[in-house]
Enzyme design. Structure first.
Site, PDB file in Angstrom:
ATOM      1  N   CYS A  50     -21.286 -32.929  34.440  1.00 26.93           N
ATOM      2  CA  CYS A  50     -21.039 -32.509  33.053  1.00 26.93           C
ATOM      3  C   CYS A  50     -19.980 -31.420  32.997  1.00 26.93           C
ATOM      4  CB  CYS A  50     -22.319 -31.973  32.421  1.00 26.93           C
ATOM      5  SG  CYS A  50     -23.599 -33.208  32.177  1.00 26.93           S
ATOM      6  N   CYS A 104     -27.320 -30.801  28.822  1.00 28.87           N
ATOM      7  CA  CYS A 104     -28.450 -31.536  29.404  1.00 28.87           C
ATOM      8  C   CYS A 104     -29.335 -30.559  30.196  1.00 28.87           C
ATOM      9  CB  CYS A 104     -27.952 -32.668  30.295  1.00 28.87           C
ATOM     10  SG  CYS A 104     -27.349 -32.118  31.919  1.00 28.87           S
ATOM     11  N   ASN A 136     -16.182 -33.181  31.580  1.00 29.43           N
ATOM     12  CA  ASN A 136     -17.066 -34.091  32.322  1.00 29.43           C
ATOM     13  C   ASN A 136     -16.245 -35.036  33.186  1.00 29.43           C
ATOM     14  OD1 ASN A 136     -16.326 -35.193  29.763  1.00 29.43           O
ATOM     15  ND2 ASN A 136     -17.971 -36.678  29.847  1.00 29.43           N
ATOM     16  N   ILE A 137     -16.809 -35.361  34.342  1.00 31.85           N
ATOM     17  CA  ILE A 137     -16.133 -36.209  35.331  1.00 31.85           C
ATOM     18  C   ILE A 137     -17.141 -37.275  35.752  1.00 31.85           C
ATOM     19  CG2 ILE A 137     -14.981 -36.246  37.589  1.00 31.85           C
ATOM     20  CD1 ILE A 137     -14.550 -33.141  37.149  1.00 31.85           C
ATOM     21  N   GLU A 138     -16.868 -38.515  35.357  1.00 27.30           N
ATOM     22  CA  GLU A 138     -17.851 -39.578  35.596  1.00 27.30           C
ATOM     23  C   GLU A 138     -17.578 -40.347  36.884  1.00 27.30           C
ATOM     24  OE1 GLU A 138     -17.963 -41.830  31.903  1.00 27.30           O
ATOM     25  OE2 GLU A 138     -19.159 -40.229  30.974  1.00 27.30           O
ATOM     26  N   CYS A 161     -27.787 -28.982  33.381  1.00 31.33           N
ATOM     27  CA  CYS A 161     -26.831 -27.887  33.112  1.00 31.33           C
ATOM     28  C   CYS A 161     -27.559 -26.626  32.666  1.00 31.33           C
ATOM     29  CB  CYS A 161     -25.805 -28.322  32.067  1.00 31.33           C
ATOM     30  SG  CYS A 161     -24.630 -29.526  32.706  1.00 31.33           S
ATOM     31  N   GLU A 202     -20.133 -28.572  31.500  1.00 27.90           N
ATOM     32  CA  GLU A 202     -20.699 -27.231  31.678  1.00 27.90           C
ATOM     33  C   GLU A 202     -20.813 -26.882  33.161  1.00 27.90           C
ATOM     34  OE1 GLU A 202     -21.763 -29.725  29.845  1.00 27.90           O
ATOM     35  OE2 GLU A 202     -22.955 -29.089  28.136  1.00 27.90           O
TER      36      GLU A 202
END
Ligand code: THU
Length: 143
Positions: A51, A88, A40-42, A91, A53
Site C-alpha cells: 500500500c 487497511c 501503492n505497488i501491486e 498499514c 502508506e
C-alpha cells in the site's frame, strides 16, 4: 496541511496498480518536518502488493526517520472522482509501530479543501502495541 495533501494527490500518478486500477498516494510528515511520499505497488501474485502508506513509512524508516506527525492519503479508481480512502489493517499496524496513536493524524483526503482528520487510536483502537511483547519502546515512540 494543503501541501501534504497535494503531495499525496500527486503521488497517485506514480501508483502501479494494473490489477485494481485503484491509485493511492500518501504523504507522511515526520516530526522534523520532512515529507516522505509513497504510492501503492501491486503484484500479479497479489499478496506482495504494498500500500501507499507502507511505502511511505518504509521509505522514511529506511532513511533513518522514526518520529511522525501525520499522513495524508489520496485514493480512487483511475479516471474517477477521488474517494476517502481509509488505511487497511496492515498499514494501521505499521503506523502503530512508530506513532503515538493518541496524537498521530490520518488525513483522508478528497482534495486540498475536502478532507477528514482521524487519530490513529480511532482507526485502530485495540491494535497490538509494540509494548505487547514486553519489548519496551523499541521504536522510541514514547508509549
Ligand atoms: N491501497 C492502498 O495503497 N492504501 C489504502 O489505504 C487502501 C488500499 C491499495 C492496495 C491495492 O493496490 C489497491 O489499493 C486496491 O486495494
Amino acid at each position: 496541511m494543503e501541501e501534504l495533501i497535494q503531495s499525496a494527490i500527486q503521488m497517485q500518478d506514480r501508483a502501479y496498480c494494473p490489477y485494481s486500477h485503484f491509485a493511492v498516494g500518501a504523504a507522511l510528515q515526520a516530526e522534523n518536518g520532512n515529507i516522505y511520499t509513497g504510492c501503492n505497488i501491486e503484484s500479479i501474485s497479489f499478496s506482495p502488493t504494498c500500500c501507499a502508506e507502507r511505502t511511505a513509512f518504509f521509505k522514511a524508516v529506511s532513511e533513518g526517520t522514526r518520529r511522525f506527525r501525520r499522513i495524508a492519503i489520496a485514493g480512487g479508481k483511475k479516471g474517477e472522482k477521488r474517494e476517502k480512502t481509509t488505511p487497511c489493517g496492515v498499514c494501521l499496524q505499521v503506523m502503530l509501530e512508530f506513532c503515538d496513536p493518541e496524537t498521530f493524524e490520518v488525513i483522508l483526503a478528497v482534495s486540498e479543501k475536502e478532507y477528514e482528520v482521524r487519530r490513529l487510536a480511532e482507526l485502530l483502537p485495540y491494535g497490538f502495541r509494540p509494548t505487547g511483547l514486553g519489548a519496551g519502546d523499541p521504536a522510541g515512540n514514547r508509549y
